[in-house]
Design an enzyme around this catalytic site. Structure first.
Site, PDB file in Angstrom:
ATOM      1  N   CYS A 134      25.946  53.487   1.323  1.00  0.00           N
ATOM      2  CA  CYS A 134      26.829  54.316   2.160  1.00  0.00           C
ATOM      3  C   CYS A 134      26.446  54.031   3.607  1.00  0.00           C
ATOM      4  O   CYS A 134      25.843  54.858   4.283  1.00  0.00           O
ATOM      5  CB  CYS A 134      26.681  55.797   1.821  1.00  0.00           C
ATOM      6  SG  CYS A 134      27.136  56.234   0.140  1.00  0.00           S
ATOM      7  N   ALA A 135      26.792  52.857   4.077  1.00  0.00           N
ATOM      8  CA  ALA A 135      26.147  52.283   5.259  1.00  0.00           C
ATOM      9  C   ALA A 135      26.623  52.849   6.588  1.00  0.00           C
ATOM     10  O   ALA A 135      25.811  53.032   7.501  1.00  0.00           O
ATOM     11  CB  ALA A 135      26.352  50.764   5.263  1.00  0.00           C
ATOM     12  N   ALA A 136      27.931  53.060   6.752  1.00  0.00           N
ATOM     13  CA  ALA A 136      28.453  53.421   8.071  1.00  0.00           C
ATOM     14  C   ALA A 136      27.885  54.776   8.516  1.00  0.00           C
ATOM     15  O   ALA A 136      27.640  55.652   7.684  1.00  0.00           O
ATOM     16  CB  ALA A 136      29.975  53.469   8.022  1.00  0.00           C
ATOM     17  N   PRO A 137      27.656  54.931   9.836  1.00  0.00           N
ATOM     18  CA  PRO A 137      27.969  53.984  10.900  1.00  0.00           C
ATOM     19  C   PRO A 137      26.970  52.854  11.106  1.00  0.00           C
ATOM     20  O   PRO A 137      27.212  51.964  11.900  1.00  0.00           O
ATOM     21  CB  PRO A 137      28.045  54.858  12.153  1.00  0.00           C
ATOM     22  CG  PRO A 137      27.302  56.089  11.822  1.00  0.00           C
ATOM     23  CD  PRO A 137      27.270  56.251  10.352  1.00  0.00           C
ATOM     24  N   LYS A 146      20.689  52.578  10.054  1.00  0.00           N
ATOM     25  CA  LYS A 146      19.648  52.093   9.148  1.00  0.00           C
ATOM     26  C   LYS A 146      19.916  50.650   8.726  1.00  0.00           C
ATOM     27  O   LYS A 146      18.986  49.855   8.547  1.00  0.00           O
ATOM     28  CB  LYS A 146      19.549  53.004   7.930  1.00  0.00           C
ATOM     29  CG  LYS A 146      19.122  54.438   8.249  1.00  0.00           C
ATOM     30  CD  LYS A 146      19.015  55.268   6.988  1.00  0.00           C
ATOM     31  CE  LYS A 146      18.628  56.707   7.311  1.00  0.00           C
ATOM     32  NZ  LYS A 146      19.738  57.454   7.961  1.00  0.00           N
ATOM     33  N   ASP A 196      34.317  51.920  -2.557  1.00  0.00           N
ATOM     34  CA  ASP A 196      33.679  53.135  -3.046  1.00  0.00           C
ATOM     35  C   ASP A 196      32.559  52.693  -3.986  1.00  0.00           C
ATOM     36  O   ASP A 196      32.779  51.894  -4.900  1.00  0.00           O
ATOM     37  CB  ASP A 196      34.716  53.984  -3.795  1.00  0.00           C
ATOM     38  CG  ASP A 196      34.162  55.324  -4.275  1.00  0.00           C
ATOM     39  OD1 ASP A 196      33.034  55.354  -4.801  1.00  0.00           O
ATOM     40  OD2 ASP A 196      34.873  56.335  -4.146  1.00  0.00           O
ATOM     41  N   CYS A 239      20.113  63.510   5.394  1.00  0.00           N
ATOM     42  CA  CYS A 239      19.699  64.125   6.668  1.00  0.00           C
ATOM     43  C   CYS A 239      19.784  65.642   6.510  1.00  0.00           C
ATOM     44  O   CYS A 239      20.259  66.353   7.385  1.00  0.00           O
ATOM     45  CB  CYS A 239      20.542  63.635   7.837  1.00  0.00           C
ATOM     46  SG  CYS A 239      22.317  63.874   7.654  1.00  0.00           S
TER      47      CYS A 239
END
Length: 523
Positions: A338-341, A344, A390, A461
């Site tokens: 779940c990379a965006a934005p 990391k 997804d 987070c």
């Protein structure tokens, strides 16, 4: 524009993960900005001439607050734009209140950031006082949106910024009269003067923390300006003292960290040299050798082009420590699920020393495109491959496995409320059940993509136990082929939980709240 986009990527990398709605098959469209959702609709006025009588920072702040509350804009994205968006800013002001003010100078910009962020954080507290000082409850409940924002600004400036009362009253009365009508200015005048009198007598009508648990939670929610459900949840998990300290942290102005871009050969010493030349106060991170902390001067860093040039990025140390838990090594094939934005993603790519690949997957194609553009400025684009998908669909249809899979899952964001001032008002208790269900689905999907002997890193987070260790424990019951790989050799001991997980506590560590579990798949 490129600079602004770059800033958005980094400033928001840990605070704006994809929402649960992003993973639904049918996307919901956000409703357009309609200020009439509360009370009387303020009429849209025809453009007028430049008005030099109205305080620019108050006019802009009022309009920004309207856009955030009713238009769904993010407070941090509105605050970061600075001078580059001045003409666009004034077009919003003109369309909303019917006139333009003079352009914002640097002092005005700082005031807007302070007033907007502070007014959002303290909204429940301010509304309690405004409602208490109105003639009756109906006056407050039916108050038109722009008038309410003007009062909130005035109350915040008098109580929290301790500005000269006469100036605050005079300027906000003038704004109400010109933007609305003379009667609105009279109402603002009467209520603000009543506030000034009560403040001077130290007699503000605030609730006392007494009674049963529910009554105490309501009082605490007003005094510290948080939703009641959030207060009750934190008192349950943390205890009254720690919950109060956490709310106090959430209401303080956030500091930021800058990460030197190792992918371009930039060391922390190089970054410190640039900060010294800009006269930006800073201190070295105690936990990560690439990071520098700053409390003020972020706008100077932006305007000097350090982000645009790829010299550094804005990234909280808690996010950097999650990357430490991943422990990217040269030659690794890592899926950032779940990379965006992409904060990391970029940090992991810089750790590969030109060997290996980060596969950055996300459901949002536009954010992936921005990530790709930023990777070029950081000179790590050859180490990042973007995948628009997804995760759940990808795991069902692709037969591929990776050395490491990072699932930085969509979450409540309860660990980053000091930076995302508006988030506390956008989260509901019902969201937690929906989020934990989504997190379970994503964990199950991510596990299929980990090779035998490989690692699955689950991070959020959030500081909420149900989103963190609760999800990991449930996952391990469903997947006995995985076990906990303790993080004690990867991060400082003060961040390691008894279960061997990583947890940053805002009150204890003075960082954003974050969690990470490192799980190893049996051979």
């Amino acid at each position: 524009m490129a600079q602004l986009l770059s800033f958005r990527v980094y400033l928001s990398a840990e605070t704006q993960k994809a929402s649960p709605e992003s993973f639904k098959r049918t996307q919901k469209t956000r409703k357009p900005f309609t200020p009439g959702q509360r009370g009387q609709v303020t009429p849209v006025r025809k453009p007028q001439n430049l008005n030099l009588e109205v305080s620019p920072h108050r006019a802009v702040s009022a309009v920004r607050l309207m856009r955030i509350e009713f238009g769904g804009a993010f407070a941090d994205l509105l605050n970061e734009k600075g001078k580059g968006s001045g003409s666009n800013e004034m077009s919003y002001v003109e369309r909303t209140i019917g006139f333009r003010t003079r352009d914002l100078d640097d002092r005005d910009l700082r005031l807007v950031t302070d007033v907007v962020g502070g007014t959002i954080r303290w909204r429940r507290y301010l509304d309690h006082l405004i409602g208490s000082l109105c003639h009756n409850e109906r006056t407050f409940r039916n108050m038109e949106p722009l008038l309410l924002q003007i009062l909130r600004i005035g109350f915040y400036e008098i109580i929290k910024l301790d500005m000269p009362a006469y100036a605050v009253v005079d300027e906000n009365v003038r704004l109400a009269k010109i933007a609305l009508r003379p009667g609105a200015g009279d109402l603002v005048n009467g209520i603000l003067r009543k506030l000034v009198s009560l403040k001077e007598k130290d007699a503000l009508p605030l609730p006392k923390v007494e009674g049963d648990d529910r009554a105490q939670a309501r009082a605490l929610a007003t005094l510290h300006s948080h939703p009641v459900w959030m207060v009750r949840r934190w008192v349950k998990y943390l205890g009254l003292d720690e919950a109060t300290k956490l709310m106090t942290w959430n209401n303080t102005d956030p500091g930021f960290s800058l990460r030197a871009n190792m992918g371009r050969g930039i060391t922390r010493s190089d970054l410190v040299e640039r900060l010294n030349s800009l006269k930006v106060p800073h201190e070295l991170s105690l936990h990560l050798e690439e990071f520098v902390r700053i409390k003020t001067g972020l706008q100077m860093v932006v305007q000097a082009g350090l982000l645009k040039e790829g010299i550094c990025s804005v990234q909280d140390e808690s996010a950097g420590l999650v990357v430490s838990v991943v422990k990217p090594q040269p030659g690794d094939r890592i899926l950032d699920a779940c990379a965006a934005p992409g904060g990391k993603t970029l940090f992991m790519a810089s750790c590969l020393k030109r060997q290996g690949m980060i596969y950055a997957m996300d459901v949002n194609e536009g954010r992936l495109r921005i990530l790709g553009e930023t990777a070029k400025s950081h000179q790590v684009n050859g180490l990042i491959t973007t995948i628009h998908s997804d995760l759940r669909v990808f795991a069902e249809t692709k037969e591929v496995q990776y050395d490491k899979v990072l699932l930085d899952a969509p979450c409540s964001g309860l660990g980053v409320l000091s930076k995302r001032a508006d988030l506390r008002w956008n989260r509901k208790l019902e969201d937690m059940e929906e989020l934990t269900k989504l997190q379970d689905e994503l964990l199950d999907s991510a596990s299929k993509l980990v090779k035998p002997g490989g690692f699955l890193i689950y991070s959020t987070c959030s500081i909420d136990p149900e989103e963190n260790q609760g999800r990991v424990e449930a996952f391990l019951l469903r997947h006995p082929e995985f076990s906990v790989d303790p993080v004690d050799r990867l991060v400082p001991s003060s961040f390691v939980t008894p279960q061997g997980f990583f947890l940053s506590n805002p009150v204890k560590h003075f960082l954003d709240g974050a969690f990470a579990a490192r799980l190893v798949r049996a051979l």
